[in-house]
Design a protein around this motif. Structure first.
Motif, mmCIF file in Angstrom:
data_model
loop_
_atom_site.group_PDB
_atom_site.id
_atom_site.type_symbol
_atom_site.label_atom_id
_atom_site.label_comp_id
_atom_site.label_asym_id
_atom_site.label_seq_id
_atom_site.Cartn_x
_atom_site.Cartn_y
_atom_site.Cartn_z
ATOM 1 N N GLY A 18 -18.149 -9.484 -27.668
ATOM 2 C CA GLY A 18 -18.987 -10.677 -27.821
ATOM 3 C C GLY A 18 -19.825 -10.625 -29.078
ATOM 4 O O GLY A 18 -19.599 -9.783 -29.952
ATOM 5 N N PRO A 19 -20.822 -11.516 -29.178
ATOM 6 C CA PRO A 19 -21.652 -11.578 -30.387
ATOM 7 C C PRO A 19 -22.489 -10.315 -30.573
ATOM 8 O O PRO A 19 -22.878 -9.678 -29.590
ATOM 9 C CB PRO A 19 -22.551 -12.793 -30.134
ATOM 10 N N PRO A 20 -22.769 -9.942 -31.845
ATOM 11 C CA PRO A 20 -23.590 -8.748 -32.096
ATOM 12 C C PRO A 20 -25.041 -8.974 -31.691
ATOM 13 O O PRO A 20 -25.637 -9.996 -32.043
ATOM 14 C CB PRO A 20 -23.474 -8.545 -33.608
ATOM 15 N N ILE A 21 -25.601 -8.022 -30.950
ATOM 16 C CA ILE A 21 -26.986 -8.137 -30.481
ATOM 17 C C ILE A 21 -27.699 -6.818 -30.732
ATOM 18 O O ILE A 21 -27.203 -5.752 -30.349
ATOM 19 C CB ILE A 21 -27.028 -8.489 -28.977
ATOM 20 N N SER A 42 -22.049 -6.997 -24.331
ATOM 21 C CA SER A 42 -21.454 -7.831 -25.374
ATOM 22 C C SER A 42 -20.536 -6.995 -26.273
ATOM 23 O O SER A 42 -19.441 -7.434 -26.644
ATOM 24 C CB SER A 42 -22.557 -8.497 -26.199
ATOM 25 N N ARG A 43 -20.972 -5.782 -26.592
ATOM 26 C CA ARG A 43 -20.124 -4.895 -27.417
ATOM 27 C C ARG A 43 -18.825 -4.574 -26.672
ATOM 28 O O ARG A 43 -17.730 -4.611 -27.248
ATOM 29 C CB ARG A 43 -20.852 -3.585 -27.731
ATOM 30 N N SER A 103 -27.457 -10.069 -36.723
ATOM 31 C CA SER A 103 -27.383 -10.132 -35.245
ATOM 32 C C SER A 103 -28.597 -10.854 -34.700
ATOM 33 O O SER A 103 -29.617 -11.006 -35.380
ATOM 34 C CB SER A 103 -27.334 -8.725 -34.649
ATOM 35 N N ALA A 140 -24.672 -15.539 -25.455
ATOM 36 C CA ALA A 140 -23.270 -15.923 -25.648
ATOM 37 C C ALA A 140 -23.150 -17.229 -26.447
ATOM 38 O O ALA A 140 -22.114 -17.490 -27.059
ATOM 39 C CB ALA A 140 -22.574 -16.062 -24.302
ATOM 40 N N THR A 192 -27.224 -3.225 -34.626
ATOM 41 C CA THR A 192 -25.799 -3.420 -34.880
ATOM 42 C C THR A 192 -25.600 -3.402 -36.390
ATOM 43 O O THR A 192 -26.563 -3.523 -37.143
ATOM 44 C CB THR A 192 -25.319 -4.802 -34.393
ATOM 45 N N THR A 226 -31.070 -13.034 -36.774
ATOM 46 C CA THR A 226 -30.973 -14.501 -36.803
ATOM 47 C C THR A 226 -32.001 -15.156 -35.876
ATOM 48 O O THR A 226 -32.280 -16.350 -35.994
ATOM 49 C CB THR A 226 -29.564 -14.941 -36.361
ATOM 50 N N GLN A 277 -24.816 -17.902 -29.080
ATOM 51 C CA GLN A 277 -25.204 -17.698 -30.483
ATOM 52 C C GLN A 277 -23.985 -17.499 -31.371
ATOM 53 O O GLN A 277 -22.965 -17.044 -30.951
ATOM 54 C CB GLN A 277 -26.146 -16.496 -30.622
#
Ligand code: GLV
Ligand code: MN
Ligand code: MN
Length: 398
Positions: free
Chosen positions: A108-111, A103-104, A71, A396, A67, A173, A398
């Motif tokens: 949602g959060p970047p993974i 998630s994209r 992430s 989710a 991403t 992260t 994070q």
């Protein structure tokens, strides 16, 4: 909760299985750097791109789907053992792809996603992630060879045209790896999810004993320097000598033997074999090494044979990160209330290496009959999907 699509996840998993499908049932033959492994990685790179991630190969064939910006990283490996199942590694990669994609789509959060190369140790021990993490220097890795004598330096040229630099780990992260358990614990208890507490350590080296090749009819037994008999004596002796050192969870394996010249009517003159041992405590791994070396020396000396060792490879035991573990436990309790457990991993995983770079955690789903590293490896689809949902819950948070 990230709205994962179970049907799309299973369809991708079955597609990946078709690349290198072999043997009975859902068997797969996709060792690192073989044609099937390279084809699978190219297919994965396309799926990453279609999901809105940027595919990136590093110089050893580790494939990332990135991403933009910081992430969480999720994934595992897509190479297999010389005879493997369809889920070992592949499950963690495809589950990560689905969570990242969903998630994209949902904002949602970047993974980011990864498929590490040669986790199964054709050349080393979890070679691709070991190099990325700094646990194994690239110039040392380049000198390692597979059982056929091909060097790692030669093998990794397969990715020369595709490879960019090593990915900077500071963009991630944390790392979460989903995997099949590959043992009997969850299958026996009937629980659906295992949240990993720690991963055992491993030591692995090749041992060579060389005696005298000779005629199998004319050479009296008492004059022989028979390499097979030396190996047999060594194996029996360490099984006995380990007894005062090991615990019920300590394991050791002589899994590859190359006997020369391997003919019925020739007293074998040379044997090279793999010696691998695993335990949760570094001290015990060290005491076992001493027993192995002392025993090999004693046996070689008593039989007038020469002894040599290949490079000693290994990874130390590691603990999972408490915060990421808590996120997985919360997900497990949501998806499988009262039907999950905390457990150690007796198998090795890329997460061990990645723990050097960032917080890591892992979750397991059951292996039917506890079988893995075999064509018969399998997991009920309902359990695969439960694991996917736990992963999505954790992501989710994070
Ligand atoms: C990984 O496949 C291991 O051998 O534990
Ligand atoms: Mn694996
Ligand atoms: Mn494996």
């Amino acid at each position: 909760m990230i709205p994962v699509n179970a049907d799309r996840f299973l369809a991708d998993l079955h597609h990946l299985r078709s690349i290198g499908a072999a043997g009975v049932g859902k068997g797969v033959v996709r060792p690192a750097y073989t044609e099937a492994d390279i084809e699978a990685r190219k297919w994965l790179a396309e799926q990453m791109r279609a999901a809105g991630l940027t595919p990136h190969f590093d110089p050893v064939g580790n494939l990332f789907g990135l991403t933009e910006g910081p992430s969480l990283l999720m994934g595992s490996h897509s190479d297999s053992q010389p005879e493997g199942g369809w889920l070992d590694g592949a499950l963690g990669v495809i589950a990560a792809l689905e969570v990242a994609r969903a998630s994209r789509e949902a904002g949602g959060p970047p993974i980011s996603v990864v498929s590490f190369e040669d986790e199964e140790g054709r050349f080393g021990v979890t070679t691709g992630s070991a190099i990325w993490s700094g646990n194994l220097a690239l110039d040392k890795a380049d000198t390692l060879s597979d059982h056929g004598g091909l060097t790692f330096a030669e093998a990794r040229t397969a990715f020369a045209d595709l490879a960019g630099d090593f990915v900077d780990p500071s963009r991630f992260t944390g790392f979460v790896e989903m995997h099949i358990e590959q043992g009997p614990t969850l299958d026996t208890s009937g629980e659906q999810i295992g949240v990993v507490t720690d991963i055992v350590g491993i030591r692995d080296m090749r041992i060579t004993m060389e005696g005298q090749q000779n005629h199998a009819g004319t050479t009296p037994i008492h004059l022989r320097k028979d390499a097979f008999q030396a190996l047999s004596a060594f194996s029996t002796a360490i099984n006995d000598r380990f007894r005062n050192v090991v615990t019920p969870s300590t394991v050791w394996t002589i899994g590859h033997v190359s006997l020369h010249p391997n003919a019925s009517s020739i007293v074998p003159g040379k044997v090279t074999f793999s010696m691998q041992w695993r335990d949760g405590e570094i001290d015990r791994l060290g005491r076992m090494e001493q027993i192995i070396r002392d025993t090999a020396e004693e046996i070689a000396k008593a039989r007038g044979m020469t002894l040599s060792y290949g490079p000693m490879l290994g990874l130390d035991p590691v603990k999972m990160d408490e915060t990421l573990r808590a996120a997985l436990s919360k997900g497990a309790e949501t998806v499988a209330p009262g039907n999950w457990r905390n457990m150690p991993s007796g198998a090795l995983h890329d997460a061990t290496n990645v723990s050097k770079l960032m917080p890591v955690a892992m979750l397991f789903v059951p292996s039917i009959n506890g079988i893995s590293h075999d064509f018969a490896e399998d997991t009920a689809e309902v359990d695969l999907v439960a694991g996917l949902k736990v992963l999505a819950h954790a992501a989710a948070q994070q």
